[in-house]
Design a protein around this motif. Structure first.
Motif, PDB file in Angstrom:
ATOM      1  N   LEU A 263       0.882 -20.394  37.366  1.00  0.00           N
ATOM      2  CA  LEU A 263       0.815 -20.477  35.909  1.00  0.00           C
ATOM      3  C   LEU A 263       1.711 -19.448  35.232  1.00  0.00           C
ATOM      4  O   LEU A 263       2.058 -19.588  34.067  1.00  0.00           O
ATOM      5  N   GLU A 264       2.101 -18.410  35.968  1.00  0.00           N
ATOM      6  CA  GLU A 264       2.969 -17.363  35.425  1.00  0.00           C
ATOM      7  C   GLU A 264       4.434 -17.811  35.322  1.00  0.00           C
ATOM      8  O   GLU A 264       5.247 -17.126  34.713  1.00  0.00           O
ATOM      9  N   ILE A 265       4.751 -18.933  35.916  1.00  0.00           N
ATOM     10  CA  ILE A 265       6.136 -19.407  35.940  1.00  0.00           C
ATOM     11  C   ILE A 265       6.505 -19.990  34.581  1.00  0.00           C
ATOM     12  O   ILE A 265       5.841 -20.885  34.080  1.00  0.00           O
ATOM     13  N   LEU A 266       7.562 -19.439  34.020  1.00  0.00           N
ATOM     14  CA  LEU A 266       8.032 -19.918  32.728  1.00  0.00           C
ATOM     15  C   LEU A 266       9.033 -21.059  32.927  1.00  0.00           C
ATOM     16  O   LEU A 266       9.846 -21.013  33.845  1.00  0.00           O
ATOM     17  N   PRO A 267       8.990 -22.048  32.061  1.00  0.00           N
ATOM     18  CA  PRO A 267       9.980 -23.134  32.152  1.00  0.00           C
ATOM     19  C   PRO A 267      11.387 -22.571  31.984  1.00  0.00           C
ATOM     20  O   PRO A 267      11.606 -21.624  31.241  1.00  0.00           O
ATOM     21  N   SER A 268      12.317 -23.158  32.703  1.00  0.00           N
ATOM     22  CA  SER A 268      13.696 -22.698  32.634  1.00  0.00           C
ATOM     23  C   SER A 268      14.636 -23.888  32.591  1.00  0.00           C
ATOM     24  O   SER A 268      14.431 -24.874  33.288  1.00  0.00           O
ATOM     25  N   SER A 269      15.658 -23.768  31.778  1.00  0.00           N
ATOM     26  CA  SER A 269      16.644 -24.846  31.706  1.00  0.00           C
ATOM     27  C   SER A 269      17.653 -24.727  32.841  1.00  0.00           C
ATOM     28  O   SER A 269      18.394 -25.654  33.131  1.00  0.00           O
ATOM     29  N   LYS A 270      17.679 -23.562  33.501  1.00  0.00           N
ATOM     30  CA  LYS A 270      18.663 -23.323  34.556  1.00  0.00           C
ATOM     31  C   LYS A 270      18.114 -23.589  35.961  1.00  0.00           C
ATOM     32  O   LYS A 270      18.879 -23.775  36.888  1.00  0.00           O
ATOM     33  N   MET A 271      16.785 -23.575  36.104  1.00  0.00           N
ATOM     34  CA  MET A 271      16.184 -23.791  37.423  1.00  0.00           C
ATOM     35  C   MET A 271      15.115 -24.865  37.332  1.00  0.00           C
ATOM     36  O   MET A 271      14.359 -24.903  36.366  1.00  0.00           O
ATOM     37  N   ASP A 272      15.045 -25.704  38.376  1.00  0.00           N
ATOM     38  CA  ASP A 272      13.954 -26.671  38.397  1.00  0.00           C
ATOM     39  C   ASP A 272      12.666 -25.946  38.805  1.00  0.00           C
ATOM     40  O   ASP A 272      12.673 -24.768  39.150  1.00  0.00           O
TER      41      ASP A 272
ATOM     42  N   SER B  61      11.980 -22.180  40.505  1.00  0.00           N
ATOM     43  CA  SER B  61      11.177 -21.162  39.811  1.00  0.00           C
ATOM     44  C   SER B  61      10.017 -20.706  40.682  1.00  0.00           C
ATOM     45  O   SER B  61       9.686 -19.516  40.717  1.00  0.00           O
ATOM     46  N   LEU B  62       9.397 -21.651  41.383  1.00  0.00           N
ATOM     47  CA  LEU B  62       8.326 -21.298  42.336  1.00  0.00           C
ATOM     48  C   LEU B  62       8.870 -20.407  43.445  1.00  0.00           C
ATOM     49  O   LEU B  62       8.196 -19.459  43.882  1.00  0.00           O
ATOM     50  N   ALA B  63      10.071 -20.690  43.901  1.00  0.00           N
ATOM     51  CA  ALA B  63      10.684 -19.882  44.961  1.00  0.00           C
ATOM     52  C   ALA B  63      10.882 -18.448  44.488  1.00  0.00           C
ATOM     53  O   ALA B  63      10.568 -17.494  45.212  1.00  0.00           O
ATOM     54  N   VAL B  64      11.376 -18.277  43.275  1.00  0.00           N
ATOM     55  CA  VAL B  64      11.571 -16.933  42.721  1.00  0.00           C
ATOM     56  C   VAL B  64      10.230 -16.208  42.633  1.00  0.00           C
ATOM     57  O   VAL B  64      10.106 -15.051  43.044  1.00  0.00           O
ATOM     58  N   ARG B  65       9.226 -16.885  42.122  1.00  0.00           N
ATOM     59  CA  ARG B  65       7.896 -16.263  41.991  1.00  0.00           C
ATOM     60  C   ARG B  65       7.330 -15.912  43.366  1.00  0.00           C
ATOM     61  O   ARG B  65       6.694 -14.867  43.528  1.00  0.00           O
ATOM     62  N   THR B  66       7.561 -16.737  44.364  1.00  0.00           N
ATOM     63  CA  THR B  66       7.078 -16.466  45.718  1.00  0.00           C
ATOM     64  C   THR B  66       7.725 -15.205  46.280  1.00  0.00           C
ATOM     65  O   THR B  66       7.054 -14.365  46.876  1.00  0.00           O
ATOM     66  N   VAL B  67       9.022 -15.063  46.081  1.00  0.00           N
ATOM     67  CA  VAL B  67       9.722 -13.861  46.541  1.00  0.00           C
ATOM     68  C   VAL B  67       9.129 -12.627  45.868  1.00  0.00           C
ATOM     69  O   VAL B  67       8.916 -11.595  46.508  1.00  0.00           O
ATOM     70  N   GLU B  68       8.834 -12.732  44.588  1.00  0.00           N
ATOM     71  CA  GLU B  68       8.250 -11.604  43.855  1.00  0.00           C
ATOM     72  C   GLU B  68       6.845 -11.272  44.354  1.00  0.00           C
ATOM     73  O   GLU B  68       6.543 -10.114  44.637  1.00  0.00           O
ATOM     74  N   VAL B  69       5.998 -12.276  44.479  1.00  0.00           N
ATOM     75  CA  VAL B  69       4.600 -12.064  44.857  1.00  0.00           C
ATOM     76  C   VAL B  69       4.477 -11.565  46.298  1.00  0.00           C
ATOM     77  O   VAL B  69       3.725 -10.641  46.583  1.00  0.00           O
ATOM     78  N   PHE B  70       5.244 -12.166  47.197  1.00  0.00           N
ATOM     79  CA  PHE B  70       5.162 -11.797  48.606  1.00  0.00           C
ATOM     80  C   PHE B  70       6.069 -10.609  48.952  1.00  0.00           C
ATOM     81  O   PHE B  70       6.115 -10.172  50.088  1.00  0.00           O
TER      82      PHE B  70
END
Length: 144
Positions: A77-86, A90-99
């Motif tokens: 739910l923390e993932i913000l919509p982005s026009s540059k990433m599907d 965006s989930l991949a970026v958040r996963t790298v951050e969280v893990f």
């Protein structure tokens, strides 16, 4: 070092029958993770060029020994919509951050350029590992 394997790397490795990157990601020095949400995308891409059962088998066999990362709902739910990433990117970026992973191995590193996440192509992995080892500082021995 630990990296997230983007689904485009997984599908390319399986489709081209070149599993070198997957083998490297089973190593403790370059451990690979796969985002659980990206499995459906990888399976869908593979099933376009092979039979459904063959795609399932190939994916299952190829990912043995590679850790699976799954984000809890609150992080999704923390993932913000982005026009540059599907959404999967965006989930991949958040996963790298969280893990707290060291980056993303992807065929399209430019997609992640503005995310602040280290993204690189599969053939760059040996150099990334070499650079990381070069940055490890030696600890002097204490004579007590």
């Amino acid at each position: 070092m630990q990296f997230l394997l983007h689904h485009n790397v997984i599908t390319q490795a399986i489709a081209s029958n070149d599993h070198k990157i997957l083998e490297q990601c089973r190593d403790k020095n370059s451990a690979g993770w796969v985002l659980s949400n990206s499995l459906a995308a990888a399976h869908s891409e593979l099933s376009q060029t092979m039979k459904l059962d063959a795609a399932h088998s190939a994916l299952k066999k190829s990912l043995q020994g590679i850790a699976l990362a799954s984000l809890p709902g609150i992080d999704m739910l923390e993932i913000l919509p982005s026009s540059k990433m599907d959404y999967l990117d965006s989930l991949a970026v958040r996963t790298v951050e969280v893990f707290k992973l060291d980056g993303i191995i992807t065929l399209q590193p430019e997609v992640f350029a503005e995310s602040g996440i280290h993204a690189f192509q599969p053939d760059a992995l040996p150099q990334v590992l070499k650079d990381d080892l070069a940055n490890v500082k030696k600890v002097p021995l204490l004579n007590i």
